[in-house]
Motif scaffolding. Sequence first.
Motif, short mmCIF file in Angstrom:
data_model
loop_
_atom_site.label_atom_id
_atom_site.label_comp_id
_atom_site.label_asym_id
_atom_site.label_seq_id
_atom_site.Cartn_x
_atom_site.Cartn_y
_atom_site.Cartn_z
N PRO A 55 52.30 -15.36 14.38
CA PRO A 55 53.74 -15.15 14.42
C PRO A 55 54.49 -16.45 14.67
CG PRO A 55 52.81 -14.47 16.50
CD PRO A 55 51.65 -14.88 15.62
N ALA A 56 55.72 -16.46 14.28
CA ALA A 56 56.62 -17.58 14.53
C ALA A 56 58.03 -17.04 14.65
CB ALA A 56 56.53 -18.59 13.39
N PHE A 57 58.84 -17.75 15.38
CA PHE A 57 60.23 -17.38 15.56
C PHE A 57 61.08 -18.60 15.27
CE2 PHE A 57 57.65 -14.68 18.11
CZ PHE A 57 58.25 -13.43 18.03
N VAL A 58 62.13 -18.41 14.47
CA VAL A 58 63.06 -19.49 14.17
C VAL A 58 64.43 -19.05 14.64
CG1 VAL A 58 64.06 -20.97 12.41
CG2 VAL A 58 61.69 -20.20 12.16
N LEU A 59 65.00 -19.81 15.54
CA LEU A 59 66.35 -19.52 16.04
C LEU A 59 67.28 -20.53 15.38
CD1 LEU A 59 64.20 -19.26 18.69
CD2 LEU A 59 66.17 -17.90 19.33
N LEU A 73 55.61 -14.57 21.40
CA LEU A 73 56.54 -14.71 22.52
C LEU A 73 56.64 -13.37 23.22
CD1 LEU A 73 59.60 -16.62 21.00
CD2 LEU A 73 57.88 -17.51 22.55
N GLY A 74 56.61 -13.39 24.51
CA GLY A 74 56.87 -12.18 25.26
C GLY A 74 58.34 -11.84 25.18
N GLU A 75 58.67 -10.63 25.49
CA GLU A 75 60.06 -10.18 25.41
C GLU A 75 60.98 -11.03 26.29
OE1 GLU A 75 62.67 -6.15 26.22
OE2 GLU A 75 60.55 -5.95 25.76
N ARG A 77 60.62 -14.22 27.31
CA ARG A 77 60.80 -15.56 26.75
C ARG A 77 61.71 -15.52 25.52
NH1 ARG A 77 62.04 -20.52 26.74
NH2 ARG A 77 60.85 -21.90 25.41
N LEU A 78 61.52 -14.53 24.66
CA LEU A 78 62.37 -14.39 23.49
C LEU A 78 63.82 -14.15 23.91
CD1 LEU A 78 62.76 -14.28 20.46
CD2 LEU A 78 62.08 -11.87 20.51
N ALA A 79 64.02 -13.27 24.87
CA ALA A 79 65.37 -12.99 25.36
C ALA A 79 66.01 -14.25 25.94
CB ALA A 79 65.34 -11.88 26.40
N SER A 80 65.24 -15.06 26.65
CA SER A 80 65.74 -16.30 27.22
C SER A 80 66.18 -17.27 26.13
CB SER A 80 64.66 -16.93 28.09
OG SER A 80 65.06 -18.19 28.55
N LEU A 81 65.37 -17.42 25.08
CA LEU A 81 65.71 -18.31 23.97
C LEU A 81 66.96 -17.83 23.24
CD1 LEU A 81 62.16 -19.01 22.53
CD2 LEU A 81 63.67 -20.68 23.61
N VAL A 82 67.05 -16.52 23.02
CA VAL A 82 68.22 -15.96 22.34
C VAL A 82 69.47 -16.14 23.18
CG1 VAL A 82 69.27 -13.79 21.55
CG2 VAL A 82 66.91 -14.35 20.91
N GLU A 83 69.37 -15.89 24.45
CA GLU A 83 70.51 -16.05 25.34
C GLU A 83 70.97 -17.51 25.37
OE1 GLU A 83 73.67 -15.05 27.55
OE2 GLU A 83 72.27 -13.63 26.68
N GLU A 84 70.03 -18.42 25.41
CA GLU A 84 70.36 -19.85 25.39
C GLU A 84 71.11 -20.20 24.10
OE1 GLU A 84 67.67 -23.81 25.05
OE2 GLU A 84 67.01 -22.33 26.52
N LEU A 85 70.64 -19.71 22.98
CA LEU A 85 71.28 -19.97 21.70
C LEU A 85 72.67 -19.33 21.64
CD1 LEU A 85 71.07 -21.16 18.81
CD2 LEU A 85 70.12 -18.97 18.12
N ALA A 86 72.77 -18.11 22.15
CA ALA A 86 74.02 -17.36 22.08
C ALA A 86 75.12 -17.97 22.93
CB ALA A 86 73.78 -15.91 22.49
N THR A 87 74.75 -18.75 23.94
CA THR A 87 75.75 -19.32 24.84
C THR A 87 76.08 -20.77 24.49
OG1 THR A 87 74.04 -19.92 26.45
CG2 THR A 87 75.15 -17.79 26.74
N THR A 88 75.50 -21.28 23.43
CA THR A 88 75.81 -22.68 23.05
C THR A 88 76.87 -22.72 21.98
OG1 THR A 88 74.01 -22.74 21.43
CG2 THR A 88 73.55 -23.58 23.64
#
Length: 88
Positions: A55-59, A73-75, A77-88
């Motif tokens: 698997p791979a994830f591209v944000l 990615l565990g849920e 870690r994925l949520a953390s990455l998404v939240e980081e992206l969403a707040t930038t």
Amino acid sequence: MQEAYADRLHVIGVAGRDEVGAMQAFVDDLGVSGFPHLVDLDLEIWARYDVVSQPAFVLIADDGSFETVLGALGEDRLASLVEELATT
């Protein structure tokens, strides 16, 4: 994840390295038909985003910059990455 961030996030599955029928079966078996899926038979999308394995994830940010994460990615870690992206 798609539902939690529906106003700020679009999830798209990109499958490659298999036959279309097998990819469709994967989507059906995992119950992830709630978002669009693309078939990347020539791996052009994979190459564009430096994906070399699943698997791979591209944000991808609004400005086109992206981060590729290879491997599962565990849920959390994925949520953390998404939240980081969403707040930038």
